[in-house]
Design a protein around this motif. Structure first.
Motif, PDB file in Angstrom:
ATOM      1  N   UNK A   9       0.832  -1.209   0.000  1.00  0.00           N
ATOM      2  CA  UNK A   9       0.000   0.000   0.000  1.00  0.00           C
ATOM      3  C   UNK A   9       0.864   1.255   0.000  1.00  0.00           C
ATOM      4  N   UNK A  10       1.917   1.280   0.815  1.00  0.00           N
ATOM      5  CA  UNK A  10       2.809   2.444   0.853  1.00  0.00           C
ATOM      6  C   UNK A  10       3.516   2.639  -0.483  1.00  0.00           C
ATOM      7  N   UNK A  11       3.888   1.536  -1.106  1.00  0.00           N
ATOM      8  CA  UNK A  11       4.546   1.637  -2.418  1.00  0.00           C
ATOM      9  C   UNK A  11       3.578   2.194  -3.463  1.00  0.00           C
ATOM     10  N   UNK A  12       2.317   1.757  -3.408  1.00  0.00           N
ATOM     11  CA  UNK A  12       1.308   2.272  -4.331  1.00  0.00           C
ATOM     12  C   UNK A  12       1.086   3.759  -4.102  1.00  0.00           C
ATOM     13  N   UNK A  13       1.039   4.181  -2.835  1.00  0.00           N
ATOM     14  CA  UNK A  13       0.873   5.602  -2.531  1.00  0.00           C
ATOM     15  C   UNK A  13       2.048   6.424  -3.055  1.00  0.00           C
ATOM     16  N   UNK A  66       3.960   5.663  -5.659  1.00  0.00           N
ATOM     17  CA  UNK A  66       3.811   5.754  -7.107  1.00  0.00           C
ATOM     18  C   UNK A  66       2.709   6.733  -7.490  1.00  0.00           C
ATOM     19  N   UNK A  67       1.624   6.727  -6.703  1.00  0.00           N
ATOM     20  CA  UNK A  67       0.516   7.626  -6.996  1.00  0.00           C
ATOM     21  C   UNK A  67       0.938   9.080  -6.911  1.00  0.00           C
ATOM     22  N   UNK A  68       1.793   9.400  -5.936  1.00  0.00           N
ATOM     23  CA  UNK A  68       2.216  10.787  -5.763  1.00  0.00           C
ATOM     24  C   UNK A  68       2.984  11.308  -6.958  1.00  0.00           C
ATOM     25  N   UNK A  69       3.601  10.414  -7.755  1.00  0.00           N
ATOM     26  CA  UNK A  69       4.346  10.841  -8.937  1.00  0.00           C
ATOM     27  C   UNK A  69       3.494  10.837 -10.203  1.00  0.00           C
ATOM     28  N   UNK A  70       2.345  10.174 -10.166  1.00  0.00           N
ATOM     29  CA  UNK A  70       1.570   9.988 -11.392  1.00  0.00           C
ATOM     30  C   UNK A  70       0.306  10.842 -11.472  1.00  0.00           C
ATOM     31  N   UNK A  71      -0.125  11.387 -10.353  1.00  0.00           N
ATOM     32  CA  UNK A  71      -1.354  12.160 -10.381  1.00  0.00           C
ATOM     33  C   UNK A  71      -1.036  13.650 -10.401  1.00  0.00           C
ATOM     34  N   UNK A  72      -2.067  14.451 -10.624  1.00  0.00           N
ATOM     35  CA  UNK A  72      -1.895  15.892 -10.641  1.00  0.00           C
ATOM     36  C   UNK A  72      -1.506  16.401  -9.262  1.00  0.00           C
ATOM     37  N   UNK A  73      -0.711  17.451  -9.245  1.00  0.00           N
ATOM     38  CA  UNK A  73      -0.219  17.964  -7.967  1.00  0.00           C
ATOM     39  C   UNK A  73      -1.336  18.494  -7.083  1.00  0.00           C
ATOM     40  N   UNK A 129       3.335   0.366  12.909  1.00  0.00           N
ATOM     41  CA  UNK A 129       4.513   1.103  13.377  1.00  0.00           C
ATOM     42  C   UNK A 129       5.782   0.582  12.707  1.00  0.00           C
ATOM     43  N   UNK A 130       5.917  -0.736  12.617  1.00  0.00           N
ATOM     44  CA  UNK A 130       7.114  -1.332  12.017  1.00  0.00           C
ATOM     45  C   UNK A 130       7.261  -0.924  10.550  1.00  0.00           C
ATOM     46  N   UNK A 131       6.184  -1.030   9.797  1.00  0.00           N
ATOM     47  CA  UNK A 131       6.248  -0.671   8.381  1.00  0.00           C
ATOM     48  C   UNK A 131       6.479   0.832   8.212  1.00  0.00           C
ATOM     49  N   UNK A 132       5.883   1.648   9.080  1.00  0.00           N
ATOM     50  CA  UNK A 132       6.109   3.085   9.018  1.00  0.00           C
ATOM     51  C   UNK A 132       7.567   3.440   9.267  1.00  0.00           C
ATOM     52  N   UNK A 133       8.193   2.814  10.258  1.00  0.00           N
ATOM     53  CA  UNK A 133       9.620   3.045  10.517  1.00  0.00           C
ATOM     54  C   UNK A 133      10.464   2.597   9.328  1.00  0.00           C
ATOM     55  N   UNK A 134      10.100   1.488   8.727  1.00  0.00           N
ATOM     56  CA  UNK A 134      10.834   0.988   7.559  1.00  0.00           C
ATOM     57  C   UNK A 134      10.752   1.966   6.395  1.00  0.00           C
ATOM     58  N   UNK A 135       9.565   2.478   6.163  1.00  0.00           N
ATOM     59  CA  UNK A 135       9.365   3.411   5.053  1.00  0.00           C
ATOM     60  C   UNK A 135      10.108   4.720   5.287  1.00  0.00           C
ATOM     61  N   UNK A 136      10.051   5.250   6.509  1.00  0.00           N
ATOM     62  CA  UNK A 136      10.754   6.497   6.814  1.00  0.00           C
ATOM     63  C   UNK A 136      12.259   6.320   6.681  1.00  0.00           C
ATOM     64  N   UNK A 137      12.785   5.194   7.116  1.00  0.00           N
ATOM     65  CA  UNK A 137      14.229   4.950   6.992  1.00  0.00           C
ATOM     66  C   UNK A 137      14.650   4.882   5.531  1.00  0.00           C
ATOM     67  N   UNK A 147      18.173   9.554  -2.520  1.00  0.00           N
ATOM     68  CA  UNK A 147      19.188  10.172  -3.377  1.00  0.00           C
ATOM     69  C   UNK A 147      20.125   9.114  -3.923  1.00  0.00           C
ATOM     70  N   UNK A 148      20.283   9.080  -5.224  1.00  0.00           N
ATOM     71  CA  UNK A 148      21.255   8.193  -5.842  1.00  0.00           C
ATOM     72  C   UNK A 148      20.727   6.838  -6.258  1.00  0.00           C
ATOM     73  N   UNK A 149      19.583   6.402  -5.733  1.00  0.00           N
ATOM     74  CA  UNK A 149      19.002   5.148  -6.176  1.00  0.00           C
ATOM     75  C   UNK A 149      19.148   3.983  -5.227  1.00  0.00           C
ATOM     76  N   UNK A 150      19.720   4.191  -4.035  1.00  0.00           N
ATOM     77  CA  UNK A 150      19.912   3.077  -3.113  1.00  0.00           C
ATOM     78  C   UNK A 150      18.600   2.606  -2.493  1.00  0.00           C
ATOM     79  N   UNK A 151      17.584   3.467  -2.450  1.00  0.00           N
ATOM     80  CA  UNK A 151      16.300   3.076  -1.860  1.00  0.00           C
ATOM     81  C   UNK A 151      15.636   1.957  -2.655  1.00  0.00           C
ATOM     82  N   UNK A 152      15.803   1.937  -3.980  1.00  0.00           N
ATOM     83  CA  UNK A 152      15.196   0.879  -4.788  1.00  0.00           C
ATOM     84  C   UNK A 152      15.809  -0.474  -4.471  1.00  0.00           C
TER      85      UNK A 152
END
Length: 488
Positions: A347-351, A353-360, A390-398, A404-409
């Protein structure tokens, strides 16, 4: 029978112009301005694409000086064209051409072709005027204490920004044209006295053998720089900050810039490079803690979901009985821990992607819907456990620390294998997987340099800028040397 146009100019001005029109498919932007100069009335034609040139430059520095031409004997073809180029053409750059290929390549780059009736060569003059955005603050990479401007889509502007920071004759720029269908300029930038020569030769070779019809974005060049071995880890560091490019050049690295792409690709790219944030070098605070925190956060974003599921399935007895009962053994949610974490991550990954594909202007609406769906609503309905959220939220924030640079992928991809190991085997399986991951990363090479250097191979003399930010004066004055091997 197929008619092939001549490769070189003829002495007929009309035939040359007609061939150029045919090669450019009779485009309506093509302008052919004919004039007569000299007492003997030489017939000239200025050929250019109207939407790419500066007409003021053509008028003031081409047409006006040509009208001042008086007389010259027409006996020597070469000397006449050369005389026009050296004595009357007043633009910043002008060169002789005799082939249609060179002329057409110049015209589509905003240059003006000058042809003279009776001569089989012409002049290509620099008259380009490209539309460009002004130099602006980078929106994807920011530094609270450093420069704010970012690279733009125009190659010349980016080279100007880099030269403004590195004002040295040692700064070398090698520009090549890549593509069969259309030529795109690619510049290799390095410092002659500091560059790693082995890495530089690999960069030159990989760009030279790049065989594509066109280059629309820098990613095509990045894949060539990464080499044949494909991996989830970024072997090329991507940045849009000119100060980061300059710092990398001082360290002996090579920057590759592609016209039309507002980023620079830097090699060799090492894993420890992604643990250093640009703002560290502008601020006093955090020089001892930032790197360690970033290393720990990368471990968290990769392994935390798997550790959570492994503890819930196999090691809940490590905690006090009341805590274990409330959060693990007596959980009354519908989904298992594995599916809870997997669902949240998707769900977080979909959100994202959505932030980059929809109108601002509707991003806020999408964020509100996503927040309601994955927070209190899901917990109150007992679909998921609050600790999983909480666990998934901490993972996403980290993971956001490494955007920057592509390491998150790479972290996103690694998260799922470790989640599976934690769910079916436990912490011991994750430990084995972590060791295998280190061995795999040690086998990677970025233009011949081991990806885990200076950790593997172990080079303690380079540790002054790995786990902590060393003294700036020492960092500036110490040379950087990269290990190489033949395992690539």
């Amino acid at each position: 029978m197929i008619h092939h146009p001549p490769a070189n100019f003829t002495i007929s001005l009309l035939k040359n112009i007609e061939t150029i029109k045919e090669q450019l498919n009779h485009t309506t932007e093509l302008v052919v301005r004919t004039i007569r100069i000299g007492e003997t009335k030489y017939n000239l034609a200025l050929v250019y694409l109207d939407d790419l040139v500066n007409t003021d430059v053509i008028r003031d520095f081409l047409i006006t000086p040509l009208f001042l031409f008086r007389k010259m004997e027409k006996s020597d073809t070469g000397s006449f064209i050369d005389h026009l180029a050296s004595e009357h053409i007043r633009v910043s750059s002008a060169e002789m051409v005799s082939s249609f290929e060179d002329a057409l390549n110049g015209i589509v780059r905003g240059q003006t072709l000058i042809l003279v009736d009776g001569f089989d060569s012409g002049i290509i003059a620099e008259t380009a005027q490209w539309e460009k955005r002004s130099v602006e603050q980078s929106s994807r990479q920011r530094s609270p204490g450093g420069p704010m401007i970012g690279l733009s889509e125009l190659l010349k502007v980016n080279l100007n920004l880099i030269r403004n920071i590195i004002q040295s004759p040692s700064l070398c720029v090698e520009t090549k044209q890549i593509g069969r269908y259309t030529k795109t300029e690619v510049s290799i930038v390095y410092l002659k006295d500091k560059v790693d020569r082995i890495a530089l030769e690999k960069v030159r070779t990989r760009i030279d053998i790049l065989d594509v019809e066109y280059v629309l974005e820098g990613r095509v060049v990045d894949e060539a720089l990464e080499g044949r071995k494909k991996t989830i880890f970024p072997l090329v560091f991507i940045t849009e900050m000119p100060d980061i490019v300059a710092a990398s050049l001082y360290e002996g690295r090579i920057a590759v810039l592609v016209n039309g792409t507002p980023t620079a690709s830097i090699v060799p790219s090492l894993f420890v490079q992604y643990m250093a944030q640009p703002n560290e070098y502008y601020l006093k605070a955090g020089k001892l803690s930032n790197r360690l925190i970033l290393f720990f956060c990368y471990f968290l974003t990769v392994c935390l979901p798997g550790i959570y599921v492994a503890v819930a399935n196999f090691h809940s007895n490590w905690f006090p009985s009341k805590f274990a009962k409330d959060y693990f053994t007596a959980s009354d949610t519908i989904l298992s821990y594995f599916w809870e974490v997997s669902l949240f991550m998707i769900i977080l990954y979909v959100l994202m992607l959505t932030s980059f594909r929809i109108q601002t202007d509707i991003i806020i609406v999408a964020s509100l819907v996503g927040t309601m769906m994955i927070s209190s609503t899901a917990v109150d309905a007992e679909l998921v456990h609050p600790l999983s959220l909480i666990i998934v939220g901490m993972t996403f924030l980290a993971s956001l620390l490494f955007s920057t640079g592509g390491m998150a992928s790479a972290a996103l991809t690694l998260r799922y294998p470790f989640l599976l190991l934690g769910n079916f085997i436990g912490l011991s399986g994750m430990g084995v997987g972590f060791i295998l991951l280190i061995l795999y990363m040690a086998s990677l090479r970025s233009v011949g340099v081991p990806y885990l250097a200076p950790l593997i191979p172990f080079r303690p003399q380079e540790f002054k800028d790995v786990f902590y930010r060393g003294d700036l004066k020492r960092l500036i004055n110490s040379p950087h040397k990269y290990p190489h091997d033949d395992k690539e």
